[in-house]
Design a protein around this motif. Structure first.
Motif, PDB file in Angstrom:
ATOM      1  N   ILE A  88      13.244  -4.427  -3.034  1.00  0.00           N
ATOM      2  CA  ILE A  88      13.301  -2.914  -3.131  1.00  0.00           C
ATOM      3  C   ILE A  88      12.309  -2.395  -2.158  1.00  0.00           C
ATOM      4  O   ILE A  88      12.507  -1.287  -1.634  1.00  0.00           O
ATOM      5  N   TYR A  89      11.058  -2.897  -2.512  1.00  0.00           N
ATOM      6  CA  TYR A  89       9.904  -2.636  -1.732  1.00  0.00           C
ATOM      7  C   TYR A  89       9.704  -3.688  -0.502  1.00  0.00           C
ATOM      8  O   TYR A  89       9.767  -4.696  -0.644  1.00  0.00           O
ATOM      9  N   ARG A  90       9.161  -3.064   0.690  1.00  0.00           N
ATOM     10  CA  ARG A  90       8.800  -3.830   1.707  1.00  0.00           C
ATOM     11  C   ARG A  90       7.272  -4.281   1.632  1.00  0.00           C
ATOM     12  O   ARG A  90       6.581  -3.330   1.463  1.00  0.00           O
ATOM     13  N   GLY A 106      -0.327  -6.709 -18.356  1.00  0.00           N
ATOM     14  CA  GLY A 106      -1.284  -5.831 -17.569  1.00  0.00           C
ATOM     15  C   GLY A 106      -1.271  -4.347 -17.903  1.00  0.00           C
ATOM     16  O   GLY A 106      -0.161  -3.962 -18.411  1.00  0.00           O
ATOM     17  N   PRO A 107      -2.222  -3.770 -18.063  1.00  0.00           N
ATOM     18  CA  PRO A 107      -2.243  -2.306 -18.203  1.00  0.00           C
ATOM     19  C   PRO A 107      -0.917  -1.593 -17.524  1.00  0.00           C
ATOM     20  O   PRO A 107      -0.570  -1.735 -16.386  1.00  0.00           O
ATOM     21  N   ASN A 108      -0.707  -0.223 -17.886  1.00  0.00           N
ATOM     22  CA  ASN A 108       0.264   0.409 -17.186  1.00  0.00           C
ATOM     23  C   ASN A 108      -0.199   0.878 -15.995  1.00  0.00           C
ATOM     24  O   ASN A 108      -1.632   1.366 -15.695  1.00  0.00           O
ATOM     25  N   GLY A 109       0.393   0.877 -14.846  1.00  0.00           N
ATOM     26  CA  GLY A 109       0.199   1.051 -13.405  1.00  0.00           C
ATOM     27  C   GLY A 109      -0.455  -0.124 -12.891  1.00  0.00           C
ATOM     28  O   GLY A 109      -1.041   0.178 -11.864  1.00  0.00           O
ATOM     29  N   SER A 110      -0.641  -1.108 -13.456  1.00  0.00           N
ATOM     30  CA  SER A 110      -1.404  -2.016 -12.789  1.00  0.00           C
ATOM     31  C   SER A 110      -0.712  -3.124 -11.658  1.00  0.00           C
ATOM     32  O   SER A 110      -1.124  -4.114 -11.053  1.00  0.00           O
ATOM     33  N   GLY A 111       0.755  -2.760 -11.621  1.00  0.00           N
ATOM     34  CA  GLY A 111       1.589  -3.216 -10.471  1.00  0.00           C
ATOM     35  C   GLY A 111       2.562  -4.259 -10.691  1.00  0.00           C
ATOM     36  O   GLY A 111       3.327  -4.709  -9.760  1.00  0.00           O
ATOM     37  N   LYS A 112       2.903  -4.386 -12.096  1.00  0.00           N
ATOM     38  CA  LYS A 112       3.966  -5.301 -12.534  1.00  0.00           C
ATOM     39  C   LYS A 112       5.165  -5.035 -11.946  1.00  0.00           C
ATOM     40  O   LYS A 112       5.885  -5.860 -11.329  1.00  0.00           O
ATOM     41  N   THR A 113       5.757  -4.063 -12.215  1.00  0.00           N
ATOM     42  CA  THR A 113       6.930  -3.657 -11.701  1.00  0.00           C
ATOM     43  C   THR A 113       6.997  -3.468 -10.313  1.00  0.00           C
ATOM     44  O   THR A 113       7.990  -4.120  -9.346  1.00  0.00           O
ATOM     45  N   THR A 114       6.025  -3.093  -9.511  1.00  0.00           N
ATOM     46  CA  THR A 114       5.956  -3.190  -7.947  1.00  0.00           C
ATOM     47  C   THR A 114       5.959  -4.573  -7.543  1.00  0.00           C
ATOM     48  O   THR A 114       6.611  -4.613  -6.681  1.00  0.00           O
ATOM     49  N   PHE A 115       5.369  -5.489  -8.228  1.00  0.00           N
ATOM     50  CA  PHE A 115       5.447  -6.768  -8.014  1.00  0.00           C
ATOM     51  C   PHE A 115       6.718  -7.215  -7.996  1.00  0.00           C
ATOM     52  O   PHE A 115       7.418  -7.938  -6.825  1.00  0.00           O
ATOM     53  N   ASN A 153       0.982  -1.108   0.036  1.00  0.00           N
ATOM     54  CA  ASN A 153      -0.068   0.089  -0.031  1.00  0.00           C
ATOM     55  C   ASN A 153       1.001   1.210  -0.125  1.00  0.00           C
ATOM     56  O   ASN A 153       1.767   1.530   0.880  1.00  0.00           O
ATOM     57  N   PHE A 154       0.447   2.303  -0.850  1.00  0.00           N
ATOM     58  CA  PHE A 154       1.511   3.313  -1.208  1.00  0.00           C
ATOM     59  C   PHE A 154       0.280   4.531  -0.604  1.00  0.00           C
ATOM     60  O   PHE A 154      -0.357   4.832  -1.465  1.00  0.00           O
ATOM     61  N   GLY A 155       0.341   5.129   0.614  1.00  0.00           N
ATOM     62  CA  GLY A 155      -0.804   6.089   1.137  1.00  0.00           C
ATOM     63  C   GLY A 155      -1.804   5.873   0.473  1.00  0.00           C
ATOM     64  O   GLY A 155      -2.433   6.920   0.247  1.00  0.00           O
ATOM     65  N   GLY A 156      -2.524   4.715   0.648  1.00  0.00           N
ATOM     66  CA  GLY A 156      -3.984   4.442   0.562  1.00  0.00           C
ATOM     67  C   GLY A 156      -4.236   3.693  -0.563  1.00  0.00           C
ATOM     68  O   GLY A 156      -5.169   2.923  -0.825  1.00  0.00           O
ATOM     69  N   LEU A 157      -3.325   3.594  -1.595  1.00  0.00           N
ATOM     70  CA  LEU A 157      -3.357   2.788  -2.941  1.00  0.00           C
ATOM     71  C   LEU A 157      -2.730   1.628  -2.608  1.00  0.00           C
ATOM     72  O   LEU A 157      -1.525   1.409  -2.510  1.00  0.00           O
ATOM     73  N   TRP A 158      -3.619   0.636  -2.973  1.00  0.00           N
ATOM     74  CA  TRP A 158      -2.890  -0.761  -3.067  1.00  0.00           C
ATOM     75  C   TRP A 158      -2.417  -1.087  -4.377  1.00  0.00           C
ATOM     76  O   TRP A 158      -3.202  -1.230  -5.392  1.00  0.00           O
ATOM     77  N   ALA A 159      -1.099  -0.869  -4.679  1.00  0.00           N
ATOM     78  CA  ALA A 159      -0.518  -1.107  -5.702  1.00  0.00           C
ATOM     79  C   ALA A 159      -0.485  -2.367  -6.425  1.00  0.00           C
ATOM     80  O   ALA A 159      -0.323  -2.949  -7.380  1.00  0.00           O
ATOM     81  N   VAL A 160      -0.249  -3.336  -5.194  1.00  0.00           N
ATOM     82  CA  VAL A 160      -0.319  -4.929  -5.343  1.00  0.00           C
ATOM     83  C   VAL A 160      -1.201  -5.337  -4.292  1.00  0.00           C
ATOM     84  O   VAL A 160      -1.044  -5.034  -3.210  1.00  0.00           O
ATOM     85  N   TYR A 179      16.111  -3.753 -15.012  1.00  0.00           N
ATOM     86  CA  TYR A 179      15.054  -2.824 -14.762  1.00  0.00           C
ATOM     87  C   TYR A 179      14.265  -2.456 -16.104  1.00  0.00           C
ATOM     88  O   TYR A 179      14.928  -2.659 -17.359  1.00  0.00           O
ATOM     89  N   GLN A 180      13.205  -1.494 -15.987  1.00  0.00           N
ATOM     90  CA  GLN A 180      12.435  -1.165 -17.140  1.00  0.00           C
ATOM     91  C   GLN A 180      13.363  -0.393 -18.033  1.00  0.00           C
ATOM     92  O   GLN A 180      13.188  -0.235 -19.103  1.00  0.00           O
ATOM     93  N   SER A 181      13.641   0.772 -17.287  1.00  0.00           N
ATOM     94  CA  SER A 181      14.772   1.582 -18.005  1.00  0.00           C
ATOM     95  C   SER A 181      16.135   1.248 -17.810  1.00  0.00           C
ATOM     96  O   SER A 181      16.392   0.634 -16.505  1.00  0.00           O
TER      97      SER A 181
HETATM   98  N1  LIG Z   1       7.446   4.150  -4.771  1.00  0.00           N
HETATM   99  C1  LIG Z   1       5.932   4.580  -4.885  1.00  0.00           C
HETATM  100  N2  LIG Z   1       5.346   5.351  -4.387  1.00  0.00           N
HETATM  101  C2  LIG Z   1       3.811   5.532  -4.479  1.00  0.00           C
HETATM  102  N3  LIG Z   1       3.363   4.801  -5.655  1.00  0.00           N
HETATM  103  C3  LIG Z   1       4.119   3.952  -6.339  1.00  0.00           C
HETATM  104  C4  LIG Z   1       5.420   3.671  -6.222  1.00  0.00           C
HETATM  105  N4  LIG Z   1       5.637   2.657  -7.028  1.00  0.00           N
HETATM  106  C5  LIG Z   1       4.651   2.466  -7.756  1.00  0.00           C
HETATM  107  N5  LIG Z   1       3.572   3.034  -7.188  1.00  0.00           N
HETATM  108  C6  LIG Z   1       2.308   3.305  -8.061  1.00  0.00           C
HETATM  109  O1  LIG Z   1       1.721   1.975  -8.108  1.00  0.00           O
HETATM  110  C7  LIG Z   1       1.127   1.543  -9.059  1.00  0.00           C
HETATM  111  C8  LIG Z   1       1.690   0.339  -9.998  1.00  0.00           C
HETATM  112  O2  LIG Z   1       2.810   0.810 -10.717  1.00  0.00           O
HETATM  113  P1  LIG Z   1       3.963  -0.163 -11.354  1.00  0.00           P
HETATM  114  O3  LIG Z   1       4.152  -1.274 -10.822  1.00  0.00           O
HETATM  115  O4  LIG Z   1       5.058   0.804 -11.837  1.00  0.00           O
HETATM  116  O5  LIG Z   1       2.917  -0.459 -12.764  1.00  0.00           O
HETATM  117  P2  LIG Z   1       3.346  -1.157 -14.120  1.00  0.00           P
HETATM  118  O6  LIG Z   1       4.721  -1.827 -13.824  1.00  0.00           O
HETATM  119  O7  LIG Z   1       2.321  -2.552 -14.265  1.00  0.00           O
HETATM  120  O8  LIG Z   1       3.285  -0.221 -14.995  1.00  0.00           O
HETATM  121  C9  LIG Z   1       0.987   2.875  -9.832  1.00  0.00           C
HETATM  122  O9  LIG Z   1       0.024   3.570  -9.613  1.00  0.00           O
HETATM  123  C10 LIG Z   1       2.405   3.785  -9.314  1.00  0.00           C
HETATM  124  O10 LIG Z   1       2.120   4.971  -9.418  1.00  0.00           O
END
Ligand SMILES: Nc1ncnc2c1ncn2[C@@H]1O[C@H](COP(=O)(O)OP(=O)(O)O)[C@@H](O)[C@H]1O
Ligand SMILES: [Mg+2]
Length: 258
Positions: A52-54, A36-45, A12-19, A84-86
């Protein structure tokens, strides 16, 4: 038992469940695609798996060991390595030196060894360089011929290859590839796909998670596809089932892809 397994994995990032509540598993020798669409949580996973994230909730297990709260370098030592993506390369270093960095933390020689026992330190670097060049010459013989060129002078596709080689030199158990064909044209994407296929022949038992938008890659590279939407896993299966899944079409593929 799966080689790598997540259960209810969430962040959870500030109320948003990224995964959110992701159950996922992958076995030795398997390649799994993540779409998955952009922003769907793939990289965060991948960021949670690689430390990198806990995670806010849930667990990551590697061969039955709980690795959820380990730090990135500890997870690397357990055999999970990523790209990494970039691009994250040192432009002013040669191709060979960039790949050598993948073995940096495996080196045993200390600063004092370099000064007091230079032969020992040199031997270690030479042996690492040898391993790097073995991987590079196998992965892409053309790029091997350019191993002493500065990274800033080589084409984009080769820079992506360097990143994969740098990840491979430590012989990981799990390789995480975040959009390895980003920025490549169709022909380059095909070349990269063939290179990725060869990895499994070189490194026994490796498993690969690959994030990719290109459905041509998804059709040919992974054995199984997992689909994310808004942080959740919404589908999982072989390519032909995924492209006809109504939930996936609505969330990601749209009518045109089917
Ligand atoms: N460090 C972070 N702080 C706040 N929000 C984040 C952070 N990393 C990712 N997010 C949010 O998590 C969501 C998923 O992002 P991401 O995993 O990059 O998506 P994808 O790789 O599927 O395009 C997005 O809404 C993104 O803004
Ligand atoms: Mg991403």
């Amino acid at each position: 038992m799966a080689l790598l397994e997540t259960k209810n994995l969430s962040i959870n990032f500030g109320g948003l469940w990224a995964v959110k509540d992701v159950d996922f598993n992958i076995d030795t020798k398997e390649i799994v695609g993540l779409i998955g669409p952009n922003g769907s949580g793939k990289t965060t996973f991948l960021n949670i798996i690689s430390g990198i994230y806990r995670a806010t909730n849930g667990t990551v297990q590697l061969q039955g060991d709980n690795i959820t709260d380990l730090r990135p370098f500890e997870i690397f030592k357990k055999g999970i390595v990523r790209t990494y993506q970039s691009s994250r390369l040192c432009w002013d270093l040669s191709v060979a030196d960039n790949i050598l960095m993948g073995l940096y933390s495996a080196h045993k020689s200390s600063f004092f060894d370099v000064i007091l026992r230079p032969k020992k330190a040199n031997d270690e670097i030479y042996s690492s360089l040898q391993k790097c060049m073995d991987i590079l010459s196998y992965f892409n013989p053309d790029l091997f011929r350019h191993r002493y060129e500065l990274t800033k002078n080589i084409p984009h596709i080769d820079r992506r290859r360097i990143e994969i080689c740098r990840a491979l030199v430590s012989h990981p158990a799990v390789l995480l590839l975040d959009e390895p064909t980003a920025g490549l044209n169709d022909e380059e994407t095909m070349q990269m796909m063939m290179d990725i296929h060869k990895i499994k022949e070189k490194i026994n038992d490796i498993c690969i998670i690959i994030i990719e938008h290109d459905m041509k890659v998804m059709e040919r590279v992974p054995e199984r596809i997992v689909v994310f939407n808004a942080g959740q896993k919404i589908a999982e299966g072989v390519y032909k089932d995924i492209i006809s899944d109504h939930g996936v079409i609505g969330a990601y593929l749209g009518g045109a892809a089917v």
